[in-house]
Scaffold this motif. Sequence first.
Motif, mmCIF file in Angstrom:
data_model
loop_
_atom_site.group_PDB
_atom_site.id
_atom_site.type_symbol
_atom_site.label_atom_id
_atom_site.label_comp_id
_atom_site.label_asym_id
_atom_site.label_seq_id
_atom_site.Cartn_x
_atom_site.Cartn_y
_atom_site.Cartn_z
ATOM 1 N N VAL A 20 60.489 77.713 59.470
ATOM 2 C CA VAL A 20 59.886 77.976 60.785
ATOM 3 C C VAL A 20 60.001 76.727 61.658
ATOM 4 O O VAL A 20 60.366 76.798 62.846
ATOM 5 N N GLU A 21 59.718 75.599 61.054
ATOM 6 C CA GLU A 21 59.815 74.335 61.794
ATOM 7 C C GLU A 21 61.242 74.118 62.309
ATOM 8 O O GLU A 21 61.453 73.738 63.467
ATOM 9 N N LEU A 22 62.202 74.400 61.450
ATOM 10 C CA LEU A 22 63.610 74.205 61.830
ATOM 11 C C LEU A 22 64.008 75.154 62.972
ATOM 12 O O LEU A 22 64.603 74.703 63.959
ATOM 13 N N VAL A 23 63.665 76.442 62.864
ATOM 14 C CA VAL A 23 64.083 77.343 63.959
ATOM 15 C C VAL A 23 63.332 77.031 65.254
ATOM 16 O O VAL A 23 63.896 77.166 66.338
ATOM 17 N N ASN A 24 62.110 76.577 65.126
ATOM 18 C CA ASN A 24 61.392 76.184 66.346
ATOM 19 C C ASN A 24 62.079 75.002 67.032
ATOM 20 O O ASN A 24 62.059 74.888 68.256
ATOM 21 N N ALA A 25 62.677 74.137 66.240
ATOM 22 C CA ALA A 25 63.412 73.005 66.821
ATOM 23 C C ALA A 25 64.758 73.452 67.384
ATOM 24 O O ALA A 25 65.237 72.922 68.388
ATOM 25 N N ILE A 26 65.381 74.430 66.731
ATOM 26 C CA ILE A 26 66.705 74.891 67.177
ATOM 27 C C ILE A 26 66.617 75.698 68.477
ATOM 28 O O ILE A 26 67.439 75.540 69.384
ATOM 29 N N LYS A 27 65.597 76.561 68.552
ATOM 30 C CA LYS A 27 65.516 77.529 69.659
ATOM 31 C C LYS A 27 65.773 76.949 71.057
ATOM 32 O O LYS A 27 66.641 77.438 71.773
ATOM 33 N N PRO A 28 65.021 75.919 71.459
ATOM 34 C CA PRO A 28 65.246 75.428 72.834
ATOM 35 C C PRO A 28 66.621 74.797 73.023
ATOM 36 O O PRO A 28 67.149 74.774 74.139
ATOM 37 N N LEU A 29 67.216 74.331 71.932
ATOM 38 C CA LEU A 29 68.505 73.638 72.043
ATOM 39 C C LEU A 29 69.685 74.597 72.198
ATOM 40 O O LEU A 29 70.775 74.187 72.593
ATOM 41 N N VAL A 30 69.497 75.872 71.857
ATOM 42 C CA VAL A 30 70.632 76.804 71.895
ATOM 43 C C VAL A 30 70.421 77.934 72.913
ATOM 44 O O VAL A 30 71.102 78.949 72.871
ATOM 45 N N LYS A 31 69.480 77.707 73.800
ATOM 46 C CA LYS A 31 69.120 78.748 74.781
ATOM 47 C C LYS A 31 70.304 79.273 75.578
ATOM 48 O O LYS A 31 70.414 80.453 75.827
ATOM 49 N N GLY A 32 71.180 78.360 75.988
ATOM 50 C CA GLY A 32 72.303 78.777 76.839
ATOM 51 C C GLY A 32 73.554 79.157 76.058
ATOM 52 O O GLY A 32 74.634 79.245 76.637
ATOM 53 N N ALA A 33 73.420 79.393 74.762
ATOM 54 C CA ALA A 33 74.604 79.646 73.934
ATOM 55 C C ALA A 33 75.350 80.896 74.377
ATOM 56 O O ALA A 33 74.736 81.919 74.662
ATOM 57 N N LYS A 34 76.678 80.779 74.426
ATOM 58 C CA LYS A 34 77.479 81.943 74.798
ATOM 59 C C LYS A 34 78.003 82.670 73.565
ATOM 60 O O LYS A 34 78.497 83.778 73.648
ATOM 61 N N CYS A 35 77.896 82.014 72.408
ATOM 62 C CA CYS A 35 78.377 82.651 71.179
ATOM 63 C C CYS A 35 77.220 83.363 70.473
ATOM 64 O O CYS A 35 76.058 83.183 70.838
ATOM 65 N N ASP A 36 77.543 84.160 69.471
ATOM 66 C CA ASP A 36 76.507 84.723 68.609
ATOM 67 C C ASP A 36 76.018 83.622 67.675
ATOM 68 O O ASP A 36 76.820 82.861 67.132
ATOM 69 N N VAL A 37 74.709 83.546 67.512
ATOM 70 C CA VAL A 37 74.107 82.521 66.650
ATOM 71 C C VAL A 37 73.294 83.216 65.557
ATOM 72 O O VAL A 37 72.510 84.118 65.846
ATOM 73 N N VAL A 38 73.516 82.807 64.316
ATOM 74 C CA VAL A 38 72.845 83.441 63.180
ATOM 75 C C VAL A 38 72.301 82.356 62.258
ATOM 76 O O VAL A 38 72.943 81.324 62.070
ATOM 77 N N VAL A 39 71.110 82.598 61.682
ATOM 78 C CA VAL A 39 70.654 81.728 60.586
ATOM 79 C C VAL A 39 70.492 82.591 59.329
ATOM 80 O O VAL A 39 69.786 83.596 59.348
ATOM 81 N N CYS A 40 71.200 82.218 58.266
ATOM 82 C CA CYS A 40 71.134 82.938 56.996
ATOM 83 C C CYS A 40 70.210 82.159 56.071
ATOM 84 O O CYS A 40 70.534 81.064 55.628
ATOM 85 N N VAL A 41 69.050 82.741 55.817
ATOM 86 C CA VAL A 41 67.950 81.997 55.201
ATOM 87 C C VAL A 41 67.658 82.548 53.804
ATOM 88 O O VAL A 41 68.050 83.666 53.466
ATOM 89 N N PRO A 42 66.949 81.774 52.976
ATOM 90 C CA PRO A 42 66.536 82.296 51.675
ATOM 91 C C PRO A 42 65.691 83.568 51.873
ATOM 92 O O PRO A 42 64.906 83.652 52.832
ATOM 93 N N ALA A 43 65.831 84.537 50.980
ATOM 94 C CA ALA A 43 65.191 85.849 51.173
ATOM 95 C C ALA A 43 63.693 85.723 51.430
ATOM 96 O O ALA A 43 63.142 86.406 52.290
ATOM 97 N N ILE A 44 63.044 84.829 50.718
ATOM 98 C CA ILE A 44 61.588 84.752 50.852
ATOM 99 C C ILE A 44 61.153 84.150 52.196
ATOM 100 O O ILE A 44 60.004 84.310 52.616
ATOM 101 N N ASP A 45 62.061 83.505 52.878
ATOM 102 C CA ASP A 45 61.755 82.936 54.203
ATOM 103 C C ASP A 45 61.866 83.989 55.320
ATOM 104 O O ASP A 45 61.448 83.746 56.459
ATOM 105 N N ILE A 46 62.475 85.133 54.997
ATOM 106 C CA ILE A 46 62.827 86.105 56.044
ATOM 107 C C ILE A 46 61.638 86.512 56.935
ATOM 108 O O ILE A 46 61.742 86.427 58.167
ATOM 109 N N PRO A 47 60.494 86.928 56.362
ATOM 110 C CA PRO A 47 59.402 87.369 57.248
ATOM 111 C C PRO A 47 58.934 86.278 58.217
ATOM 112 O O PRO A 47 58.766 86.548 59.417
#
Length: 248
Positions: A20-47
């Motif tokens: 959660v900490e990592l995606v919260n840090a990533i989110k503002p940095l990739v706001k203007g992305a023109k490509c598709d962005v995906v994070v593939c996470v450990p299953a238990i982190d999904i929710p």
Amino acid sequence: MRKPIIAGNWKMNNTASEGVELVNAIKPLVKGAKCDVVVCVPAIDIPAVKKALRGSKIKLGAQNVHFAEKGAYTGEISANMLKEYGVQYVIIGHSERRQYFGETDETVNKRTLAALAAGLTPIVCIGESLEEREGGLTEKVLSAQIEKDFAGIEDFSKIVVAYEPIWAIGTGRTATDEQANETIGFIRKRMKKAYAGKNVGKMRIQYGGSMNAKNCKGLMAQPEIDGGLIGGASLKAPDFAAIVNFDK
Ligand code: PGA
């Protein structure tokens, strides 16, 4: 034109709260992305990660999926279980799964078909070892994987392929831009031949293996390379964001 796709493969890193900490840090940095962005996470982190991704365009991915719909497969997770949680992508056949968990071309194929049937987008990994590359066997090995791993797929626009030379994964040793471009070009040509009339031209092929903030521009400038599957560099927000923003 194929839309570029940058996917992070966290592997077995990040507890749910760290994720959660990592995606919260990533989110503002990739706001203007023109490509598709995906994070593939450990299953238990999904929710937890799913919740943290709300309001962003970053898509959620898993790292493996079982091929059966349900049943006596202790420890496994089905495509429908992922789907219900809003997972959209799933990595299949990563070389680490082939090496450490007995994944074969046959099980990769079965998992891929199961993911597609559930409406997930598989990111199917193929690639050669160092020994195979040095022995001049790259095209032979890839051709065999192409034939077996993708059998029975009707619409290739619904899958992503990740070309990951095993010798470049986590080693800091990247394929050169030209090497990666040439091999991905070979994969596309070979797949067009093997699966003619099945939308192979619309299928995206990523490069994976020590791709980072420094080398991403050169790799992404290659005409055959449609994106990246990022391991180590996806664990640091600024590095991952720099790759996502390769075109800026
Ligand atoms: P790497 O991993 O970027 O750490 O080399 C890539 C992968 O294994 O998907």
